[in-house]
Design a protein around this motif. Structure first.
Motif, PDB file in Angstrom:
ATOM      1  N   ARG A   7     -22.352  24.956 108.596  1.00  0.00           N
ATOM      2  CA  ARG A   7     -22.013  24.521 107.471  1.00  0.00           C
ATOM      3  C   ARG A   7     -23.052  24.884 106.277  1.00  0.00           C
ATOM      4  O   ARG A   7     -22.761  25.116 105.236  1.00  0.00           O
ATOM      5  CB  ARG A   7     -21.808  23.016 107.561  1.00  0.00           C
ATOM      6  CG  ARG A   7     -21.506  22.277 106.109  1.00  0.00           C
ATOM      7  CD  ARG A   7     -21.027  20.931 106.548  1.00  0.00           C
ATOM      8  NE  ARG A   7     -22.347  20.143 107.460  1.00  0.00           N
ATOM      9  CZ  ARG A   7     -22.054  19.141 107.812  1.00  0.00           C
ATOM     10  NH1 ARG A   7     -21.042  18.181 107.739  1.00  0.00           N
ATOM     11  NH2 ARG A   7     -23.145  18.424 108.807  1.00  0.00           N
ATOM     12  N   ASN A   8     -24.399  24.970 106.894  1.00  0.00           N
ATOM     13  CA  ASN A   8     -25.388  24.994 105.818  1.00  0.00           C
ATOM     14  C   ASN A   8     -25.932  26.801 105.802  1.00  0.00           C
ATOM     15  O   ASN A   8     -27.070  26.771 105.359  1.00  0.00           O
ATOM     16  CB  ASN A   8     -26.545  24.188 106.448  1.00  0.00           C
ATOM     17  CG  ASN A   8     -26.204  22.664 106.505  1.00  0.00           C
ATOM     18  OD1 ASN A   8     -25.567  22.380 105.486  1.00  0.00           O
ATOM     19  ND2 ASN A   8     -26.699  21.967 107.489  1.00  0.00           N
ATOM     20  N   ASN A  27     -13.087  17.657 108.390  1.00  0.00           N
ATOM     21  CA  ASN A  27     -13.011  17.164 109.859  1.00  0.00           C
ATOM     22  C   ASN A  27     -13.980  17.476 110.718  1.00  0.00           C
ATOM     23  O   ASN A  27     -13.977  17.676 112.010  1.00  0.00           O
ATOM     24  CB  ASN A  27     -11.671  17.573 110.469  1.00  0.00           C
ATOM     25  CG  ASN A  27     -11.536  19.154 110.282  1.00  0.00           C
ATOM     26  OD1 ASN A  27     -12.505  19.616 110.442  1.00  0.00           O
ATOM     27  ND2 ASN A  27     -10.203  19.439 110.407  1.00  0.00           N
ATOM     28  N   LEU A  28     -15.143  17.966 110.030  1.00  0.00           N
ATOM     29  CA  LEU A  28     -16.247  18.816 111.060  1.00  0.00           C
ATOM     30  C   LEU A  28     -17.024  17.832 112.075  1.00  0.00           C
ATOM     31  O   LEU A  28     -17.448  18.381 113.115  1.00  0.00           O
ATOM     32  CB  LEU A  28     -17.264  19.222 110.009  1.00  0.00           C
ATOM     33  CG  LEU A  28     -18.385  20.141 110.564  1.00  0.00           C
ATOM     34  CD1 LEU A  28     -17.776  21.671 111.304  1.00  0.00           C
ATOM     35  CD2 LEU A  28     -19.587  20.685 109.630  1.00  0.00           C
ATOM     36  N   GLU A  29     -17.093  16.568 111.644  1.00  0.00           N
ATOM     37  CA  GLU A  29     -17.614  15.651 112.395  1.00  0.00           C
ATOM     38  C   GLU A  29     -16.675  15.008 113.714  1.00  0.00           C
ATOM     39  O   GLU A  29     -17.101  14.274 114.455  1.00  0.00           O
ATOM     40  CB  GLU A  29     -18.231  14.601 111.961  1.00  0.00           C
ATOM     41  CG  GLU A  29     -19.305  14.881 110.570  1.00  0.00           C
ATOM     42  CD  GLU A  29     -20.545  15.389 111.218  1.00  0.00           C
ATOM     43  OE1 GLU A  29     -20.910  15.251 112.119  1.00  0.00           O
ATOM     44  OE2 GLU A  29     -20.846  16.426 110.291  1.00  0.00           O
ATOM     45  N   ALA A  53     -15.514  15.512 116.770  1.00  0.00           N
ATOM     46  CA  ALA A  53     -15.887  16.436 117.859  1.00  0.00           C
ATOM     47  C   ALA A  53     -14.711  16.653 118.587  1.00  0.00           C
ATOM     48  O   ALA A  53     -14.513  17.738 119.093  1.00  0.00           O
ATOM     49  CB  ALA A  53     -17.013  15.753 118.615  1.00  0.00           C
ATOM     50  N   ALA A  54     -13.744  15.518 118.773  1.00  0.00           N
ATOM     51  CA  ALA A  54     -12.796  15.874 119.810  1.00  0.00           C
ATOM     52  C   ALA A  54     -11.728  16.946 119.382  1.00  0.00           C
ATOM     53  O   ALA A  54     -11.126  17.703 120.266  1.00  0.00           O
ATOM     54  CB  ALA A  54     -11.932  14.457 119.907  1.00  0.00           C
ATOM     55  N   LEU A  55     -11.358  17.035 118.120  1.00  0.00           N
ATOM     56  CA  LEU A  55     -10.610  17.914 117.153  1.00  0.00           C
ATOM     57  C   LEU A  55     -11.404  19.223 117.269  1.00  0.00           C
ATOM     58  O   LEU A  55     -10.737  20.267 117.561  1.00  0.00           O
ATOM     59  CB  LEU A  55     -10.284  17.591 115.755  1.00  0.00           C
ATOM     60  CG  LEU A  55      -9.585  18.641 115.167  1.00  0.00           C
ATOM     61  CD1 LEU A  55      -8.071  18.600 115.570  1.00  0.00           C
ATOM     62  CD2 LEU A  55      -9.608  18.170 113.620  1.00  0.00           C
ATOM     63  N   VAL A  56     -12.443  19.498 116.920  1.00  0.00           N
ATOM     64  CA  VAL A  56     -13.204  20.582 117.028  1.00  0.00           C
ATOM     65  C   VAL A  56     -13.225  21.346 118.295  1.00  0.00           C
ATOM     66  O   VAL A  56     -13.150  22.477 118.542  1.00  0.00           O
ATOM     67  CB  VAL A  56     -14.673  20.459 116.429  1.00  0.00           C
ATOM     68  CG1 VAL A  56     -15.500  21.734 116.197  1.00  0.00           C
ATOM     69  CG2 VAL A  56     -14.554  20.064 114.611  1.00  0.00           C
ATOM     70  N   TYR A  69     -16.330  26.364 120.685  1.00  0.00           N
ATOM     71  CA  TYR A  69     -17.683  25.900 121.542  1.00  0.00           C
ATOM     72  C   TYR A  69     -18.445  25.043 120.524  1.00  0.00           C
ATOM     73  O   TYR A  69     -18.565  25.219 119.395  1.00  0.00           O
ATOM     74  CB  TYR A  69     -18.366  26.905 122.008  1.00  0.00           C
ATOM     75  CG  TYR A  69     -17.736  28.123 122.706  1.00  0.00           C
ATOM     76  CD1 TYR A  69     -17.267  27.636 124.025  1.00  0.00           C
ATOM     77  CD2 TYR A  69     -17.598  29.367 122.357  1.00  0.00           C
ATOM     78  CE1 TYR A  69     -16.642  28.751 124.887  1.00  0.00           C
ATOM     79  CE2 TYR A  69     -16.888  30.273 123.310  1.00  0.00           C
ATOM     80  CZ  TYR A  69     -16.160  29.846 124.380  1.00  0.00           C
ATOM     81  OH  TYR A  69     -15.645  30.926 125.139  1.00  0.00           O
ATOM     82  N   VAL A  70     -18.841  23.802 121.091  1.00  0.00           N
ATOM     83  CA  VAL A  70     -19.494  22.864 120.206  1.00  0.00           C
ATOM     84  C   VAL A  70     -21.253  22.860 120.682  1.00  0.00           C
ATOM     85  O   VAL A  70     -21.933  22.354 120.068  1.00  0.00           O
ATOM     86  CB  VAL A  70     -19.086  21.428 120.240  1.00  0.00           C
ATOM     87  CG1 VAL A  70     -17.533  21.683 119.872  1.00  0.00           C
ATOM     88  CG2 VAL A  70     -18.967  21.150 121.854  1.00  0.00           C
ATOM     89  N   ASP A  71     -21.221  23.356 121.854  1.00  0.00           N
ATOM     90  CA  ASP A  71     -23.108  23.365 122.055  1.00  0.00           C
ATOM     91  C   ASP A  71     -23.711  24.234 121.400  1.00  0.00           C
ATOM     92  O   ASP A  71     -23.088  25.453 121.163  1.00  0.00           O
ATOM     93  CB  ASP A  71     -23.016  23.591 123.746  1.00  0.00           C
ATOM     94  CG  ASP A  71     -22.530  22.276 124.426  1.00  0.00           C
ATOM     95  OD1 ASP A  71     -22.443  21.199 123.979  1.00  0.00           O
ATOM     96  OD2 ASP A  71     -21.848  22.583 125.412  1.00  0.00           O
TER      97      ASP A  71
END
Length: 263
Positions: free
Chosen positions: A160-161, A197-199, A201-204, A209-211
Motif C-alpha cells: 500500500r505504501n 478491506n485491506l485490514e 485478514a480473513a478476506l485477504v 499470501y499474507v506473511d
C-alpha cells in the motif's frame, strides 16, 4: 606421562566438536550463499553484496579449517607427534580468529538490515517505470513472492505504501495463491483487495499470501544460528587448544624421560 586414554579422549572430542562444527559452518555458509544467489543477487548494492559474501566466505573457510585442523589433531594424538599437536593448537587459534571475525561482521552488518534495506528499495522501484532498477525489482518480487509463498517485506500491507503504487490492484499478482478457493481468475485476484478491506485478514487470505517475505526467507536461509553456534564453539576450541598444549607438554616429558633412560 600421556596415556592412551588421554589420547582417545582428545581424538573423540576433536572429532565431535571439530568435524561436526566444520560441517555446520560449511553447510550454513553454502545455504546462505544459495539463498543470496537465488533471490537477492540482483538487488544488493556493491557494499551490501561484498559484506554478505565476505561473511559467508569466512564461515565457509572456517569450516574447512576446522575439519582440516581436527584431522591434523586426531592424527597427531594418535601417533603421539607433539609437533603436529603444536601445529594443531596454532591453526586452531587462527580458526578461532576467523570465526570471531565472521561473527563481528554479522553484528556490524546485520543480515536482516541488509536484506530489509535492499527489499525496501526494490519495493519502491516496483511501480517506478523511470527507475534504472525497475526491471530487476519486478523480477525480484515476482520470483520471490510465489516461490517463498509470501507478500511484501513484513506483510502484504507494505505494498500500500510502495512508491507510485496504483490506487487499485496495488498488490502484485505474484502474491496471488495458486488455488481454487475462489471462482475468479487467480491472476486477477488482487483487484478484490482495496484500501477499504485491506485490514480484513480473513478476506485477504483467501486470495493472497499474507506473511512477509523477510521472515519466510530467513526461516530458510538465515545464518544467525550458525553465528551463535560459532560463539558456542569458541569455548570448546579454547579447551581444545589448552588440551593440545597439555598433550604436547606431556609428550615432551615422555620423550625426555625415554631419552634419559637410553643414555
Amino acid at each position: 606421562m600421556v596415556t592412551e586414554s588421554e589420547k582417545k579422549t582428545f581424538i573423540g572430542c576433536n572429532t565431535l566438536f571439530g568435524l561436526v562444527a566444520g560441517l555446520v559452518f560449511i553447510g550454513g555458509a553454502l545455504n546462505g550463499l544459495h539463498g543470496i544467489s537465488k533471490y537477492f543477487a540482483t538487488i544488493l548494492n556493491g557494499e551490501e553484496s561484498t559484506m554478505v559474501m565476505v561473511r559467508m566466505s569466512l564461515f565457509f573457510f572456517t569450516g574447512i579449517f576446522m575439519i582440516s585442523t581436527a584431522i591434523l589433531g586426531c592424527y597427531g594424538a594418535h601417533t603421539g607427534n607433539r609437533y603436529l599437536l603444536s601445529l594443531y593448537a596454532f591453526v586452531m587459534g587462527l580458526t578461532l580468529i576467523l570465526q570471531l571475525a565472521a561473527v563481528t561482521l554479522l553484528v556490524n552488518y546485520d543480515e536482516w538490515d541488509i536484506a530489509r534495506n535492499a527489499m525496501n528499495r526494490s519495493l519502491n522501484n516496483y511501480y517506478n517505470l523511470d527507475s534504472t532498477s525497475y526491471n530487476e525489482s519486478v523480477q525480484f518480487w515476482d520470483y520471490l513472492q510465489p516461490n517463498m509463498e509470501c507478500c511484501g517485506i513484513d506483510n502484504y500491507t507494505d505494498w500500500r505504501n510502495a512508491s507510485q503504487a496504483p490506487a487499485v490492484s496495488f498488490i502484485p499478482e505474484s502474491c496471488c495463491k495458486p488455488s481454487l478457493d475462489h471462482d475468479d481468475d487467480v491472476t486477477n485476484c488482487t483487484r478484490f483487495i482495496t484500501n477499504g478491506n485491506l485490514e480484513d485478514a480473513a478476506l485477504v487470505e483467501k486470495f493472497i499470501y499474507v506473511d512477509g517475505c523477510i521472515g519466510e526467507y530467513f526461516h530458510d536461509y538465515a545464518i544467525d544460528l550458525v553465528a551463535l553456534y560459532a560463539i558456542f564453539m569458541a569455548f570448546f576450541q579454547v579447551f581444545g587448544i589448552v588440551h593440545a598444549c597439555c598433550l604436547v607438554i606431556g609428550l615432551r616429558a615422555d620423550y625426555r624421560r625415554l631419552e634419559s633412560q637410553i643414555n
